[in-house]
Motif scaffolding. Structure first.
Motif, PDB file in Angstrom:
ATOM      1  N   ALA A 112       0.850  -1.190   0.000  1.00  0.00           N
ATOM      2  CA  ALA A 112       0.000   0.000   0.000  1.00  0.00           C
ATOM      3  C   ALA A 112       0.886   1.241   0.000  1.00  0.00           C
ATOM      4  N   PRO A 113       0.369   2.393  -0.472  1.00  0.00           N
ATOM      5  CA  PRO A 113       1.184   3.607  -0.557  1.00  0.00           C
ATOM      6  C   PRO A 113       1.825   4.003   0.770  1.00  0.00           C
ATOM      7  N   SER A 114       1.159   3.712   1.905  1.00  0.00           N
ATOM      8  CA  SER A 114       1.695   4.117   3.202  1.00  0.00           C
ATOM      9  C   SER A 114       2.691   3.114   3.757  1.00  0.00           C
ATOM     10  N   THR A 115       3.006   2.095   2.971  1.00  0.00           N
ATOM     11  CA  THR A 115       3.852   1.015   3.446  1.00  0.00           C
ATOM     12  C   THR A 115       5.247   1.108   2.828  1.00  0.00           C
ATOM     13  N   ALA A 116       6.266   0.999   3.662  1.00  0.00           N
ATOM     14  CA  ALA A 116       7.646   0.975   3.186  1.00  0.00           C
ATOM     15  C   ALA A 116       8.079  -0.476   3.094  1.00  0.00           C
ATOM     16  N   ARG A 117       8.516  -0.901   1.898  1.00  0.00           N
ATOM     17  CA  ARG A 117       8.913  -2.287   1.717  1.00  0.00           C
ATOM     18  C   ARG A 117      10.419  -2.448   1.834  1.00  0.00           C
ATOM     19  N   VAL A 118      10.816  -3.499   2.539  1.00  0.00           N
ATOM     20  CA  VAL A 118      12.216  -3.861   2.699  1.00  0.00           C
ATOM     21  C   VAL A 118      12.373  -5.292   2.193  1.00  0.00           C
ATOM     22  N   THR A 119      13.422  -5.521   1.422  1.00  0.00           N
ATOM     23  CA  THR A 119      13.719  -6.872   0.952  1.00  0.00           C
ATOM     24  C   THR A 119      14.857  -7.444   1.779  1.00  0.00           C
ATOM     25  N   ILE A 120      14.625  -8.650   2.295  1.00  0.00           N
ATOM     26  CA  ILE A 120      15.650  -9.380   3.034  1.00  0.00           C
ATOM     27  C   ILE A 120      15.908 -10.681   2.289  1.00  0.00           C
ATOM     28  N   VAL A 121      17.181 -10.980   2.030  1.00  0.00           N
ATOM     29  CA  VAL A 121      17.544 -12.186   1.295  1.00  0.00           C
ATOM     30  C   VAL A 121      18.288 -13.127   2.235  1.00  0.00           C
ATOM     31  N   ASP A 122      17.831 -14.364   2.309  1.00  0.00           N
ATOM     32  CA  ASP A 122      18.526 -15.374   3.095  1.00  0.00           C
ATOM     33  C   ASP A 122      19.979 -15.469   2.625  1.00  0.00           C
ATOM     34  N   GLY A 123      20.901 -15.532   3.571  1.00  0.00           N
ATOM     35  CA  GLY A 123      22.318 -15.554   3.231  1.00  0.00           C
ATOM     36  C   GLY A 123      22.739 -16.738   2.384  1.00  0.00           C
ATOM     37  N   LEU A 124      22.009 -17.854   2.479  1.00  0.00           N
ATOM     38  CA  LEU A 124      22.347 -19.002   1.644  1.00  0.00           C
ATOM     39  C   LEU A 124      22.226 -18.646   0.171  1.00  0.00           C
ATOM     40  N   VAL A 125      21.323 -17.710  -0.136  1.00  0.00           N
ATOM     41  CA  VAL A 125      21.145 -17.220  -1.497  1.00  0.00           C
ATOM     42  C   VAL A 125      22.053 -16.017  -1.762  1.00  0.00           C
ATOM     43  N   ALA A 126      22.074 -15.071  -0.845  1.00  0.00           N
ATOM     44  CA  ALA A 126      22.701 -13.778  -1.108  1.00  0.00           C
ATOM     45  C   ALA A 126      24.220 -13.805  -1.090  1.00  0.00           C
ATOM     46  N   LEU A 127      24.816 -14.538  -0.164  1.00  0.00           N
ATOM     47  CA  LEU A 127      26.268 -14.419   0.030  1.00  0.00           C
ATOM     48  C   LEU A 127      27.072 -14.907  -1.156  1.00  0.00           C
ATOM     49  N   GLY A 128      26.511 -15.811  -1.946  1.00  0.00           N
ATOM     50  CA  GLY A 128      27.221 -16.288  -3.127  1.00  0.00           C
ATOM     51  C   GLY A 128      26.808 -15.594  -4.405  1.00  0.00           C
ATOM     52  N   ALA A 129      25.934 -14.588  -4.285  1.00  0.00           N
ATOM     53  CA  ALA A 129      25.422 -13.895  -5.482  1.00  0.00           C
ATOM     54  C   ALA A 129      25.594 -12.388  -5.349  1.00  0.00           C
ATOM     55  N   PRO A 130      26.826 -11.902  -5.175  1.00  0.00           N
ATOM     56  CA  PRO A 130      27.021 -10.466  -4.965  1.00  0.00           C
ATOM     57  C   PRO A 130      26.585  -9.614  -6.149  1.00  0.00           C
ATOM     58  N   GLU A 131      26.654 -10.180  -7.367  1.00  0.00           N
ATOM     59  CA  GLU A 131      26.259  -9.387  -8.533  1.00  0.00           C
ATOM     60  C   GLU A 131      24.810  -8.916  -8.416  1.00  0.00           C
ATOM     61  N   ALA A 132      23.946  -9.796  -7.902  1.00  0.00           N
ATOM     62  CA  ALA A 132      22.536  -9.439  -7.755  1.00  0.00           C
ATOM     63  C   ALA A 132      22.367  -8.347  -6.704  1.00  0.00           C
ATOM     64  N   LEU A 133      23.105  -8.460  -5.603  1.00  0.00           N
ATOM     65  CA  LEU A 133      23.038  -7.440  -4.552  1.00  0.00           C
ATOM     66  C   LEU A 133      23.573  -6.105  -5.048  1.00  0.00           C
ATOM     67  N   GLU A 134      24.643  -6.148  -5.838  1.00  0.00           N
ATOM     68  CA  GLU A 134      25.228  -4.920  -6.367  1.00  0.00           C
ATOM     69  C   GLU A 134      24.292  -4.250  -7.365  1.00  0.00           C
ATOM     70  N   ALA A 135      23.614  -5.039  -8.193  1.00  0.00           N
ATOM     71  CA  ALA A 135      22.672  -4.476  -9.156  1.00  0.00           C
ATOM     72  C   ALA A 135      21.514  -3.780  -8.434  1.00  0.00           C
ATOM     73  N   ALA A 136      21.030  -4.395  -7.374  1.00  0.00           N
ATOM     74  CA  ALA A 136      19.934  -3.800  -6.617  1.00  0.00           C
ATOM     75  C   ALA A 136      20.376  -2.503  -5.947  1.00  0.00           C
ATOM     76  N   ALA A 137      21.598  -2.510  -5.387  1.00  0.00           N
ATOM     77  CA  ALA A 137      22.103  -1.302  -4.743  1.00  0.00           C
ATOM     78  C   ALA A 137      22.296  -0.176  -5.753  1.00  0.00           C
ATOM     79  N   ALA A 138      22.801  -0.513  -6.943  1.00  0.00           N
ATOM     80  CA  ALA A 138      23.018   0.499  -7.979  1.00  0.00           C
ATOM     81  C   ALA A 138      21.707   1.123  -8.436  1.00  0.00           C
ATOM     82  N   ALA A 139      20.632   0.349  -8.361  1.00  0.00           N
ATOM     83  CA  ALA A 139      19.318   0.852  -8.762  1.00  0.00           C
ATOM     84  C   ALA A 139      18.600   1.560  -7.621  1.00  0.00           C
ATOM     85  N   GLY A 140      19.282   1.714  -6.505  1.00  0.00           N
ATOM     86  CA  GLY A 140      18.666   2.396  -5.371  1.00  0.00           C
ATOM     87  C   GLY A 140      17.714   1.526  -4.580  1.00  0.00           C
ATOM     88  N   ARG A 141      17.862   0.190  -4.726  1.00  0.00           N
ATOM     89  CA  ARG A 141      16.975  -0.735  -4.003  1.00  0.00           C
ATOM     90  C   ARG A 141      17.816  -1.790  -3.275  1.00  0.00           C
TER      91      ARG A 141
END
Length: 375
Positions: free
Chosen positions: A77-106
């Motif tokens: 909803a418009p009044s809701t701030a969304r945060v994405t949390i990625v399980d480390g089993l997925v995230a720690l070996g996939a830095p490219e995905a994390l970097e792409a999200a950070a570069a896009a401001g997300r």
């Protein structure tokens, strides 16, 4: 972003789709979801298939797409701030995905259950690109800080949100004493070493159950069942596979001692699950399970530097490949009524001090809120 804040929280939790058994990480994620929901947070669980950790290139690209787009998720909803949390089993070996999200401001948060020392470079890059890092144990947090504190790109601020514990019925125990080891049948859990130790105390009265998934590593599970036969323990030890519901509750109910002797362990939620039932625990010294064993101690849940105070509800045993130290610890427990009574009393006391999952959920929300507005 607190439960009582004016802006309602919404969290998208991306979890590994390739872990089918009841792992500690899966149990934590599920319990955290329930805890956050109870605090008024909208939580969407998004399993992502892949050969995690690290995965294949196309799987990492798919993760990046999920972080950059809605990925089929329902828009908050418009009044809701969304945060994405990625399980480390997925995230720690996939830095490219994390970097792409950070570069896009997300930028996304990472929830670390187990670290990824075999891919330290990728782990460090993922941490540096994250909005923040939440570790499910102080042990994991200390390992990450130690490994990446001098990196060229320092990792995001690391927070600790220890696992909560659900209330459970007090175990009645058995006569003769019944030992229980609840863990998937995996080499890291070292059930083969446990069986060797049990074979050394066949002269004493006891029974045991090794409860856990036999599908995560079928070859190892077959070795465990073969060892039960080879060591002459078929009348003493059962290996029922993964249990749940009333059947698992019944196993817990007749237990007098729990064992978690994993070679590596970031925390070991089964330890606090044992304590919640008043069951003392034997763990391997030098692992995060020592931290869990101290979770209900008056001094708090930090892992003691010296292996633990004398009033731990169980023991941390120094173990290598030799089962003798574990065999000796079990023999002492079985033959010393005073020790059994002290461990049981300490476990009963710890049972009243274990934090619930509401505490874990609030810790996660407070960490996110302290980092500033959600992206």
């Amino acid at each position: 972003m607190t439960a009582s804040g004016a802006s309602r929280a919404a969290i998208r939790l991306i979890v590994p789709g390739n872990v089918r058994h009841n792992s500690g990480g899966n149990a934590y994620n599920s319990a955290l979801t329930r805890g956050l929901t109870a605090l008024g947070t909208d939580v969407e669980n998004c399993p992502v298939d892949g050969h995690w950790p690290v995965g294949r290139e196309e799987e990492r690209r798919r993760l990046a797409g999920l972080l950059l787009g809605d990925g089929g998720a329902t828009s908050p909803a418009p009044s809701t701030a969304r945060v994405t949390i990625v399980d480390g089993l997925v995230a720690l070996g996939a830095p490219e995905a994390l970097e792409a999200a950070a570069a896009a401001g997300r930028p996304a948060w990472i929830l670390v259950h187990m670290t990824l020392p075999g891919h330290a470079d990728r782990e460090g890059m993922a941490l540096a690109a994250a909005a923040g890092v939440i570790c499910a144990s102080s042990t994991a947090a200390a390992e990450l800080r130690g490994r990446h504190s001098s990196a060229e790109r320092s990792p995001a601020r690391i927070h600790v949100a220890l696992p909560g514990t659900s209330a459970a019925a007090l175990a009645a125990g058995s006569s003769p004493p019944h030992l229980i080891a609840v863990a998937a049948l995996l080499p890291n859990k070292d059930q083969l070493l446990l069986l060797e130790a049990l074979a050394g105390i066949r002269d004493l009265p006891w029974t045991a159950s090794l409860v856990g998934s036999d599908s995560a590593d079928p070859a190892y599970a077959e070795s465990v069942r073969g060892a039960v036969i080879r060591l002459g323990l078929t009348e003493r030890v059962s290996v029922p596979g993964e249990l749940s519901g009333p059947t698992l509750d019944a196993e817990w109910g007749r237990a007098d001692l729990s064992l978690l002797i994993s070679r590596t362990e970031a925390y070991g939620m089964v330890v606090t699950e044992s304590l919640a039932r008043g069951i003392p625990v034997v763990v391997r010294d030098g692992t995060g399970a020592v931290e869990a064993l101290a979770a209900g101690s008056p001094g708090g849940s930090e892992a003691p530097d010296d292996g633990g105070p004398p009033n731990l509800p169980g023991a941390a045993v120094v173990l290598g490949a030799d089962p003798a130290p574990l065999e000796a610890a079990l023999r002492t427990w079985l033959t010393d009524p005073g020790l059994r009574s002290r461990w049981r009393d300490t476990a009963l006391a710890a049972r009243t001090r274990l934090p619930g999952w509401d505490f874990t959920a609030r810790t996660v929300l407070d960490a996110i809120a302290a980092s500033g507005p959600a992206n």
